[in-house]
Design a protein around this motif. Structure first.
Motif, PDB file in Angstrom:
ATOM      1  N   PHE A   2     -18.170  91.643  58.774  1.00  0.00           N
ATOM      2  CA  PHE A   2     -17.014  92.485  59.129  1.00  0.00           C
ATOM      3  C   PHE A   2     -17.136  93.036  60.553  1.00  0.00           C
ATOM      4  O   PHE A   2     -16.145  93.159  61.265  1.00  0.00           O
ATOM      5  CB  PHE A   2     -16.893  93.653  58.151  1.00  0.00           C
ATOM      6  CG  PHE A   2     -16.364  93.271  56.800  1.00  0.00           C
ATOM      7  CD1 PHE A   2     -15.075  92.756  56.668  1.00  0.00           C
ATOM      8  CD2 PHE A   2     -17.137  93.419  55.660  1.00  0.00           C
ATOM      9  CE1 PHE A   2     -14.567  92.398  55.422  1.00  0.00           C
ATOM     10  CE2 PHE A   2     -16.645  93.069  54.413  1.00  0.00           C
ATOM     11  CZ  PHE A   2     -15.362  92.551  54.286  1.00  0.00           C
ATOM     12  N   PHE A   3     -18.348  93.388  60.947  1.00  0.00           N
ATOM     13  CA  PHE A   3     -18.530  94.035  62.258  1.00  0.00           C
ATOM     14  C   PHE A   3     -19.303  93.108  63.186  1.00  0.00           C
ATOM     15  O   PHE A   3     -20.359  92.590  62.821  1.00  0.00           O
ATOM     16  CB  PHE A   3     -19.294  95.354  62.093  1.00  0.00           C
ATOM     17  CG  PHE A   3     -18.617  96.318  61.152  1.00  0.00           C
ATOM     18  CD1 PHE A   3     -17.386  96.890  61.485  1.00  0.00           C
ATOM     19  CD2 PHE A   3     -19.183  96.635  59.927  1.00  0.00           C
ATOM     20  CE1 PHE A   3     -16.759  97.766  60.606  1.00  0.00           C
ATOM     21  CE2 PHE A   3     -18.565  97.505  59.053  1.00  0.00           C
ATOM     22  CZ  PHE A   3     -17.340  98.074  59.390  1.00  0.00           C
ATOM     23  N   LYS A   4     -18.793  92.949  64.419  1.00  0.00           N
ATOM     24  CA  LYS A   4     -19.462  92.002  65.328  1.00  0.00           C
ATOM     25  C   LYS A   4     -20.725  92.603  65.937  1.00  0.00           C
ATOM     26  O   LYS A   4     -21.656  91.881  66.284  1.00  0.00           O
ATOM     27  CB  LYS A   4     -18.492  91.520  66.419  1.00  0.00           C
ATOM     28  CG  LYS A   4     -18.018  92.573  67.410  1.00  0.00           C
ATOM     29  CD  LYS A   4     -17.114  91.913  68.469  1.00  0.00           C
ATOM     30  CE  LYS A   4     -16.770  92.859  69.610  1.00  0.00           C
ATOM     31  NZ  LYS A   4     -15.846  93.922  69.216  1.00  0.00           N
ATOM     32  N   ASP A   5     -20.776  93.926  66.065  1.00  0.00           N
ATOM     33  CA  ASP A   5     -21.986  94.562  66.592  1.00  0.00           C
ATOM     34  C   ASP A   5     -22.033  96.027  66.146  1.00  0.00           C
ATOM     35  O   ASP A   5     -21.086  96.527  65.508  1.00  0.00           O
ATOM     36  CB  ASP A   5     -22.043  94.457  68.122  1.00  0.00           C
ATOM     37  CG  ASP A   5     -20.782  94.989  68.786  1.00  0.00           C
ATOM     38  OD1 ASP A   5     -20.115  95.858  68.185  1.00  0.00           O
ATOM     39  OD2 ASP A   5     -20.452  94.521  69.892  1.00  0.00           O
ATOM     40  N   ALA A   6     -23.134  96.696  66.534  1.00  0.00           N
ATOM     41  CA  ALA A   6     -23.317  98.091  66.108  1.00  0.00           C
ATOM     42  C   ALA A   6     -22.206  98.981  66.666  1.00  0.00           C
ATOM     43  O   ALA A   6     -21.748  99.916  65.993  1.00  0.00           O
ATOM     44  CB  ALA A   6     -24.683  98.599  66.555  1.00  0.00           C
ATOM     45  N   ALA A   7     -21.769  98.679  67.885  1.00  0.00           N
ATOM     46  CA  ALA A   7     -20.734  99.522  68.506  1.00  0.00           C
ATOM     47  C   ALA A   7     -19.460  99.513  67.656  1.00  0.00           C
ATOM     48  O   ALA A   7     -18.816 100.557  67.456  1.00  0.00           O
ATOM     49  CB  ALA A   7     -20.446  99.029  69.920  1.00  0.00           C
ATOM     50  N   GLU A   8     -19.116  98.336  67.150  1.00  0.00           N
ATOM     51  CA  GLU A   8     -17.900  98.266  66.329  1.00  0.00           C
ATOM     52  C   GLU A   8     -18.094  99.012  65.003  1.00  0.00           C
ATOM     53  O   GLU A   8     -17.184  99.692  64.523  1.00  0.00           O
ATOM     54  CB  GLU A   8     -17.516  96.808  66.068  1.00  0.00           C
ATOM     55  CG  GLU A   8     -16.135  96.704  65.431  1.00  0.00           C
ATOM     56  CD  GLU A   8     -15.668  95.270  65.226  1.00  0.00           C
ATOM     57  OE1 GLU A   8     -14.479  94.994  65.466  1.00  0.00           O
ATOM     58  OE2 GLU A   8     -16.495  94.420  64.825  1.00  0.00           O
TER      59      GLU A   8
END
Lengths: 385, 141
Positions: free
Chosen positions: B3-9
């Motif tokens: 679901f999330f491409k990276d920690a920031a998202e």
């Protein structure tokens, strides 16, 4: 309804038979370990119940390097840590637990800390123990907790006066030795309350939101055995067959609830045990019928199934069968001579509210078929008072 | 696909939602009452969000949200994949099953964790709304 998922796990080898406490030595070789550390309580020791087990250990080639017997009913985190220290000092590498639920659960707690280090309080939670511990042999001397096969250790946190659950499949014993001769000396009241504990495990496992086909079969079978044999075990303590059946039923119910978990009766019993030291089996006995009644709107069909297992159904009418199951449990409590209410068990009336609040955050409540509020649980307690 | 491409998202979606919850007059006081520090440790992407309901919060907030590493010692530590976390906040994760399957791990006093479950129930409706509000409707499930 097609379930999305279920799982079932029981890692324990179970051996059963009269006199087996003195004759399981040949089971020990495959477990590993050579320095046995015995975990028990003083009553078991004074009754001489250790003697046959020690003979088995000798046959199995194990040296007994120490014994920890300072375990009260409703054992606590502090007791576990004392046991750990004693075992470390003695250099034990295989634990032999002989006793009732408090002893078995203390041994499980000790095993965690002996293998993984730290303090027992660090292991509260789920999914924290993911590797085999050192070998544990469980020899139950009561027919009630089923702890020999369960993935739980329920131990009192002295600081918060609450029962805490430690959970892992690796907590279940490697070997369970069911010898009904060890239970022959149990007095009627203890036979009754521990037997009702086993019945509560079976009933709540069957009603649990986490029940599954395998636990259902086990739970119903345990109900059948207990309904038939508990009165005989209580009234004729030397009836070896009744003792054997009850020890078996306790183990079968243990497998059921280890997989399915329990419900509001256990949540309330944990609260009463933690707050007022009410023996767990007695608390379950006094609350089981009320808990079933409370859950009736959510699980009428399942309660009706229980009537058949108890031998008081089916009549063909679901609501009548469900009511018969509840009535059967209430009558069974009276028939086996237990107190009829919480007041007689020493629960103070002004403590009911705190018990209901505590039960509402007990892990057992999460799989109760109805989502219980403190007010509803207080009502269950008041009716049982 | 995760679901999330990276920690920031993840911090933008789940972390941002937690920050909204910190101001929520329904959920906020009940979580504050717990006086707990809870750390959520996520994998794929590796990330961490800490809910601090023990120490004083900023004015207008009932508790503090910290994304990323912190020196605070949690009372309760919950570990799971970011995908499970995302599904959880939609109310689509059976907690007992997730724990049994090993999809979630919980360390700490279980009663404290269970006590919070009723308090966070409104989140299951609010999280999707929040995602829509920040332009992340593609994350709806």
């Amino acid at each position: 309804m097609l379930p999305e998922y279920f799982d079932f796990y029981c890692r324990t080898r179970i051996v059963a038979g009269p006199g087996l406490a003195a004759g399981f030595g040949n089971e020990l070789g495959r477990l590993g370990g050579s320095r046995a550390f015995i975990v028990t309580d003083r009553v078991v020791r004074d009754l001489g119940l250790l003697d046959p087990v020690v003979r088995s250990l000798a046959v199995g080639g194990l040296d007994v390097v120490g014994t920890f017997d300072d375990i009260p009913p409703n054992s606590g985190f502090g007791v576990v840590m004392q046991g750990v220290e004693a075992c470390r000092t003695a250099g034990g590498d295989i634990l032999i637990a002989i006793g009732g639920g408090s002893v078995l659960d203390t041994a499980k707690g000790m095993n965690i800390v002996l293998c993984l280090g730290g303090d027992i309080a660090d292991y509260q939670g789920f999914g924290l123990i993911n590797e085999p511990l050192r070998p544990l042999v469980a020899v139950p001397t009561t027919a009630g907790t089923g702890s020999e096969v369960t993935a739980y250790a329920v131990i009192r946190d002295d600081a918060t006066r609450s029962k805490q659950s430690l959970v892992s499949p690796y907590l279940a014993a490697d070997l369970a030795v069911l010898d009904p001769e060890l239970t022959l000396g149990l007095p009627p009241a203890l036979t009754a309350s521990t037997g009702m504990d086993a019945l509560t495990h079976a009933v709540e496992a069957y009603l649990s939101t986490n029940s599954k086909p395998i636990s259902d079969g086990l739970a119903l079978h345990a109900c059948r055995i207990i309904a038939r044999w508990l009165p005989a075990a209580v009234s004729s303590g030397d009836d070896l067959e009744a003792r054997y059946q009850m020890l078996t039923a306790s183990c079968v119910a243990g497998m059921a609830f280890s997989a399915a978990m329990v419900g509001c009766v256990h949540a309330l019993a944990h609260a009463l045990g933690g707050l007022f030291h009410v023996p767990h089996g007695l608390a379950n006995a006094l609350l089981l019928a009320g808990g079933m009644e409370y859950n009736l709107p959510a699980v009428e069909e399942r309660l009706a199934d229980l009537a058949a297992a108890f031998g008081v159904g089916p009549t063909g009418e679901r609501s009548r069968d469900a009511a018969a199951a509840i009535r059967f449990v209430r009558e069974l409590v009276a028939r086996v001579g237990l107190p009829s209410c919480l007041r007689e068990a020493g629960v103070p009336e002004d403590g009911l509210e705190e018990a209901a609040e505590t039960a509402c955050i007990d892990a057992a409540i999460y799989t109760n078929p109805r989502e219980a509020t403190p007010e509803e649980l207080l009502e269950v307690l008041r009716k049982a008072f | 696909m995760a679901f999330f491409k990276d920690a920031a998202e993840l911090y933008e979606c789940i972390g941002g939602f937690f920050k909204e919850a910190a101001k929520d007059p329904d959920m906020g006081p009940k979580i504050r009452e717990s006086k707990l520090i809870i750390t959520f440790e996520y994998s794929a992407p590796d990330s961490r969000i800490t809910v601090d309901a023990k120490n004083p919060a900023a004015p207008g907030d009932f508790f503090t949200i910290i994304t990323g590493p912190t020196d605070l010692t949690p009372d309760v530590r919950m570990s799971m994949s970011a995908d499970i976390a995302h599904r959880f906040w939609f109310g689509k994760v059976n907690l007992v099953q997730a724990l049994a399957k090993g999809e979630m791990k919980a360390q700490g006093p279980i009663p404290s964790i269970l006590k919070l479950l009723p308090a966070i129930k409104p989140a299951y409706e609010l999280y999707p709304e929040y995602l829509k509000k920040i332009g992340k409707a593609d994350k709806l499930i």
